[in-house]
Structures are given as C-alpha cells and as structure tokens.
Design a protein around this motif. Structure first.
Motif, PDB file in Angstrom:
ATOM      1  N   GLU A 101       0.733  -1.066  -0.068  1.00 40.79           N
ATOM      2  CA  GLU A 101      -0.073  -0.043  -0.097  1.00 40.79           C
ATOM      3  C   GLU A 101       0.864   1.314  -0.127  1.00 40.79           C
ATOM      4  OE1 GLU A 101      -3.057  -0.620  -0.326  1.00 40.79           O
ATOM      5  OE2 GLU A 101      -3.812   1.315  -0.315  1.00 40.79           O
TER       6      GLU A 101
ATOM      7  N   TRP B  54       1.274   4.035  -3.077  1.00 35.74           N
ATOM      8  CA  TRP B  54       0.806   5.656  -2.883  1.00 35.74           C
ATOM      9  C   TRP B  54       2.020   6.459  -3.231  1.00 35.74           C
ATOM     10  CZ3 TRP B  54      -3.850   6.952  -3.646  1.00 35.74           C
ATOM     11  CH2 TRP B  54      -4.824   6.329  -3.700  1.00 35.74           C
TER      12      TRP B  54
ATOM     13  N   TYR C  18      -0.149  12.395  -8.547  1.00 35.68           N
ATOM     14  CA  TYR C  18      -1.789  12.438  -7.829  1.00 35.68           C
ATOM     15  C   TYR C  18      -2.902  13.098  -8.402  1.00 35.68           C
ATOM     16  CZ  TYR C  18      -4.547  12.008  -3.553  1.00 35.68           C
ATOM     17  OH  TYR C  18      -5.570  11.985  -2.480  1.00 35.68           O
TER      18      TYR C  18
ATOM     19  N   ILE D 266      -6.078  10.602  -9.365  1.00 34.03           N
ATOM     20  CA  ILE D 266      -6.825  10.523  -8.235  1.00 34.03           C
ATOM     21  C   ILE D 266      -7.779  11.416  -8.445  1.00 34.03           C
ATOM     22  CG2 ILE D 266      -7.038  10.072  -5.811  1.00 34.03           C
ATOM     23  CD1 ILE D 266      -5.239   7.959  -7.146  1.00 34.03           C
TER      24      ILE D 266
ATOM     25  N   GLY E 120      -5.356   9.682   6.264  1.00 35.56           N
ATOM     26  CA  GLY E 120      -5.055   9.304   4.839  1.00 35.56           C
ATOM     27  C   GLY E 120      -5.390  10.790   4.071  1.00 35.56           C
ATOM     28  N   CYS E 121      -4.484  11.539   4.566  1.00 36.51           N
ATOM     29  CA  CYS E 121      -4.628  13.016   3.924  1.00 36.51           C
ATOM     30  C   CYS E 121      -4.185  13.339   2.379  1.00 36.51           C
ATOM     31  CB  CYS E 121      -3.764  13.963   4.819  1.00 36.51           C
ATOM     32  SG  CYS E 121      -2.269  13.676   5.045  1.00 36.51           S
ATOM     33  N   GLY E 122      -3.383  12.213   2.096  1.00 34.75           N
ATOM     34  CA  GLY E 122      -3.032  12.263   0.865  1.00 34.75           C
ATOM     35  C   GLY E 122      -2.032  13.693   0.361  1.00 34.75           C
TER      36      GLY E 122
ATOM     37  N   LYS F 232      -5.253  17.953   0.335  1.00 32.79           N
ATOM     38  CA  LYS F 232      -6.334  18.430  -0.343  1.00 32.79           C
ATOM     39  C   LYS F 232      -7.273  19.155   0.562  1.00 32.79           C
ATOM     40  CE  LYS F 232      -6.384  16.796  -5.040  1.00 32.79           C
ATOM     41  NZ  LYS F 232      -6.694  15.761  -5.840  1.00 32.79           N
TER      42      LYS F 232
ATOM     43  N   ASP G 178      -0.894   9.879   7.143  1.00 29.38           N
ATOM     44  CA  ASP G 178      -0.831   9.269   5.618  1.00 29.38           C
ATOM     45  C   ASP G 178       0.264   8.007   5.779  1.00 29.38           C
ATOM     46  OD1 ASP G 178      -2.451   9.693   3.085  1.00 29.38           O
ATOM     47  OD2 ASP G 178      -0.552   8.333   2.555  1.00 29.38           O
ATOM     48  N   ILE G 179       0.054   6.848   5.195  1.00 32.13           N
ATOM     49  CA  ILE G 179       1.026   5.727   4.937  1.00 32.13           C
ATOM     50  C   ILE G 179       2.208   6.246   4.209  1.00 32.13           C
ATOM     51  CG2 ILE G 179       0.031   4.609   3.051  1.00 32.13           C
ATOM     52  CD1 ILE G 179       0.530   1.966   4.763  1.00 32.13           C
ATOM     53  N   SER G 180       2.019   7.182   3.089  1.00 33.38           N
ATOM     54  CA  SER G 180       3.050   7.427   2.045  1.00 33.38           C
ATOM     55  C   SER G 180       3.681   8.465   2.530  1.00 33.38           C
ATOM     56  CB  SER G 180       2.366   7.725   0.562  1.00 33.38           C
ATOM     57  OG  SER G 180       3.102   8.454   0.005  1.00 33.38           O
TER      58      SER G 180
ATOM     59  N   LEU H 102       3.582  11.342   0.008  1.00 36.12           N
ATOM     60  CA  LEU H 102       2.555  12.166  -0.161  1.00 36.12           C
ATOM     61  C   LEU H 102       2.592  13.148   0.816  1.00 36.12           C
ATOM     62  CD1 LEU H 102      -0.423   9.896  -1.308  1.00 36.12           C
ATOM     63  CD2 LEU H 102       0.257  11.832  -2.505  1.00 36.12           C
TER      64      LEU H 102
ATOM     65  N   ALA I 194       1.698   7.402   9.373  1.00 40.98           N
ATOM     66  CA  ALA I 194       1.081   6.204  10.208  1.00 40.98           C
ATOM     67  C   ALA I 194       0.142   5.212   9.361  1.00 40.98           C
ATOM     68  CB  ALA I 194      -0.012   6.940  11.102  1.00 40.98           C
TER      69      ALA I 194
ATOM     70  N   LEU J 179      -2.703   3.281   9.367  1.00 43.94           N
ATOM     71  CA  LEU J 179      -4.142   3.357   9.710  1.00 43.94           C
ATOM     72  C   LEU J 179      -4.693   2.090  10.200  1.00 43.94           C
ATOM     73  CD1 LEU J 179      -5.757   6.257   8.277  1.00 43.94           C
ATOM     74  CD2 LEU J 179      -4.635   6.315  10.326  1.00 43.94           C
ATOM     75  N   VAL J 180      -4.092   0.959   9.480  1.00 44.93           N
ATOM     76  CA  VAL J 180      -4.612  -0.584   9.589  1.00 44.93           C
ATOM     77  C   VAL J 180      -4.181  -1.122  11.124  1.00 44.93           C
ATOM     78  CG1 VAL J 180      -4.614  -2.783   8.896  1.00 44.93           C
ATOM     79  CG2 VAL J 180      -4.756  -0.806   7.247  1.00 44.93           C
TER      80      VAL J 180
ATOM     81  N   VAL K  66     -10.251   6.221   2.101  1.00 41.62           N
ATOM     82  CA  VAL K  66      -9.216   5.744   2.598  1.00 41.62           C
ATOM     83  C   VAL K  66      -9.659   4.252   3.100  1.00 41.62           C
ATOM     84  CG1 VAL K  66      -7.467   5.574   4.123  1.00 41.62           C
ATOM     85  CG2 VAL K  66      -8.175   7.767   3.333  1.00 41.62           C
TER      86      VAL K  66
HETATM   87  C1  LIG Z   1      -7.642   7.766  -2.675  1.00 38.45           C
HETATM   88  S1  LIG Z   1      -6.472   8.631  -1.638  1.00 38.45           S
HETATM   89  C2  LIG Z   1      -7.445   9.942  -0.822  1.00 38.45           C
HETATM   90  C3  LIG Z   1      -6.469  10.865  -0.231  1.00 38.45           C
HETATM   91  C4  LIG Z   1      -7.019  12.169   0.509  1.00 38.45           C
HETATM   92  N1  LIG Z   1      -8.238  11.808   1.798  1.00 38.45           N
HETATM   93  C5  LIG Z   1      -8.136  12.970  -0.565  1.00 38.45           C
HETATM   94  O1  LIG Z   1      -9.173  12.688  -0.540  1.00 38.45           O
HETATM   95  O2  LIG Z   1      -7.529  13.437  -1.397  1.00 38.45           O
HETATM   96  C6  LIG Z   1      -6.174   7.341  -0.383  1.00 38.45           C
HETATM   97  C7  LIG Z   1      -5.194   7.678   0.674  1.00 38.45           C
HETATM   98  O3  LIG Z   1      -5.037   6.693   1.701  1.00 38.45           O
HETATM   99  C8  LIG Z   1      -3.745   6.776   2.219  1.00 38.45           C
HETATM  100  N2  LIG Z   1      -3.710   5.387   2.699  1.00 38.45           N
HETATM  101  C9  LIG Z   1      -3.866   3.949   1.984  1.00 38.45           C
HETATM  102  N3  LIG Z   1      -3.783   2.999   2.865  1.00 38.45           N
HETATM  103  C10 LIG Z   1      -3.163   3.785   4.147  1.00 38.45           C
HETATM  104  C11 LIG Z   1      -2.949   2.982   5.486  1.00 38.45           C
HETATM  105  N4  LIG Z   1      -3.069   1.829   5.878  1.00 38.45           N
HETATM  106  N5  LIG Z   1      -2.848   3.822   6.316  1.00 38.45           N
HETATM  107  C12 LIG Z   1      -2.856   5.457   6.134  1.00 38.45           C
HETATM  108  N6  LIG Z   1      -2.936   5.810   5.058  1.00 38.45           N
HETATM  109  C13 LIG Z   1      -3.404   4.936   3.759  1.00 38.45           C
HETATM  110  C14 LIG Z   1      -2.855   6.756   0.615  1.00 38.45           C
HETATM  111  O4  LIG Z   1      -1.420   6.832   0.893  1.00 38.45           O
HETATM  112  C15 LIG Z   1      -3.648   7.894   0.082  1.00 38.45           C
HETATM  113  O5  LIG Z   1      -3.122   9.066   0.336  1.00 38.45           O
END
Ligand SMILES: C[S@@+](CC[C@H](N)C(=O)[O-])C[C@H]1O[C@@H](n2cnc3c(N)ncnc32)[C@H](O)[C@@H]1O
Length: 251
Positions: free
Chosen positions: A5, A9, A16, A20, A50-52, A55, A71-73, A76, A93, A95-96, A113
C-alpha cells in the motif's frame, strides 16, 4: 499488505492530482463544506486520516485550531508539506495497525481511505479512527457507494438502449466496474480502472460503523457530475447524479 500500500501511494505521489479523483472540486452541492462548517471550532483539533497530498487542508485549517495530516505514504506527506501551513502537523501512520500512537482530536476526517479490498482492514481503519476521536467528538468519512456504482451501470445500459443497442450487445469492457468474481461483487469489491475498490451499501455502513463503536451514524450524498463516471456523457443524463457516501458519526 501495508508495504504494498505504501509503495503504491509513494509511486503515485508525483501524479496524484491527475490520477486520483478530486472529491473536493467535484462535490456539486458543496456538501463537504457544510459538514466542515458544522464542526468548525478554533478550540478543537481536526485529524485528516489518509490526508494524501493535503487537499482537505484549505478547508480544515481556517476552521480548527490545530490540524493533523496522517498518511502511510511519506512521498504524499512531503507534497502535502509544500502547501506551507504552519498549523498542520504531518506524520506517517499505517491506519490499519493498532491505534496506540495516533494523535487524538475532536474532529476526524477520512476521505476515500477505508476502500481497501478486505472487510477486516477497512474495519481496522474505521475502528482506529473511532478510538482517536475524543469523547463527544465527531467523524466524517467519505466512501464509495455501491448503490451509485450499480446505478451508473444501469444508466449506461439506458444510454446504449437509447442508441438502439440492447444489453446483451454491450461490450463486457464497458461493465468492467462489475468485472470481478461474484463473491467480489457481493462484497462491494468493484474495479475502478482495474483497481479493486471497496464500495459500501447504506445498510452495510450502518452495521459496520456501529460495530466499530460509533453512535448516531448518518449518511448523506456527495454528488458528482456524470463526467466522473463517463467520458462525454449525453446532455440528457442529469439527476439523479452519481455519489459517494458521506458518513457522519459521533463518539
Ligand atoms: C484515494 S487517496 C485519498 C487521499 C485524500 N484523503 C483525498 O481525499 O485526497 C487514499 C489515501 O489513503 C492513504 N492510505 C492508504 N492506505 C493507508 C493506510 N493503511 N494508512 C494510512 N494511509 C493510507 C494513501 O496513501 C492515500 O493518500
């Protein structure tokens, strides 16, 4: 799983904005803003899970005293940092994983997310977010709608029908959203551009979010134009529009 994951990302970080879907700019009725306004409080902390690339920050920063972006990435988060908000604190972080170290706030936001291909991982994310909301606080989630996806395919069939093409003649590629196995489909695991993405039905939301410990689980729709589903949709294709679920819940 988490490593994959993160890699996925991290790779997407540079592209992005083009790859996305932008919920914030596509929200026809500015429903998200209404919910941010409802919970705005300068004495409160908002956490964007999961702030990406950040935005949501332009919406959260003026409304809350402190804002966290998780966010995990890391890639990002690095892009998010370039937005230059002094009051936003960023942290990597997963989040799982169990929520011991997550920052806590009165308001949680989590946009697209909890959409991973597995009930358990999404449920872990939802539960972790619930634990990090302080008593009396609230959370707003955005998640894909199963009903909307099914309705979009119904409209596609209607569109073909108007052009004299029957359902049996429609190319399977056009219905690729529902191209997974039967067991995937019944679990809401649909394929967006080939990526298996969890979609939720309304009764499932009520069940899962209540199970995760939230109270007062309400749903609302964030509606988008039909261009979010189809290239060049016909002019007659208007409302009902496709939507994501907005889930508002209390702790
Ligand atoms: C579709 S994007 C949405 C990002 C942002 N919330 C937005 O609306 O623009 C999904 C986001 O979730 C993050 N993500 C996915 N799995 C995750 C995890 N296990 N823990 C934290 N973040 C995670 C990704 O890195 C990515 O930034």
């Amino acid at each position: 799983m988490a490593k994959d994951e993160k890699r996925h990302w991290d790779r997407l970080a540079g592209k992005y904005n083009t790859e996305i879907f932008d919920v914030f700019n596509s929200d026809r009725n500015e429903v998200l803003t209404q919910y941010f306004d409802r919970y705005a409080n300068q004495a409160h902390t908002a956490v964007d899970f999961g702030c990406g690339n950040g935005k949501a920050f332009p919406y959260l920063v003026p409304r809350f005293g402190e804002v966290w972006g998780l966010d995990i990435s890391q890639n990002l988060l690095d892009v998010a940092a370039l937005r230059g908000y002094d009051r936003v604190r960023l942290a990597q972080a997963d989040l799982v994983k169990p929520a011991r170290k997550l920052p806590r706030g009165e308001f949680a936001f989590c946009c697209n997310v909890a959409i991973l291909p597995g009930i358990d991982v999404n449920q872990a994310i939802i539960r972790n977010i619930r634990r990090s909301v302080k008593p009396g606080g609230a959370a707003v989630f955005v998640i894909p709608s199963f009903e909307s996806a099914a309705f979009a395919m119904w409209r596609l069939v209607e569109w073909y029908g108007r052009e004299g093409v029957g359902p049996a003649e429609i190319s399977r590629d056009e219905l690729a959203l529902f191209g997974g196995s039967k067991t995937d489909i019944v679990q809401g695991l649909l394929r967006i551009d080939g990526v298996t993405t969890k979609h939720y039905s309304e009764p499932e939301i009520r069940y899962l979010f209540t199970q995760a410990g939230f109270k007062q689980v309400n749903t609302d729709r964030i509606e988008y134009n039909w261009t979010s589903e189809f290239e060049n949709p016909p002019r007659w294709m208007k409302d009902p529009y496709p939507w994501d679920w907005l889930v508002e819940c209390r702790v």
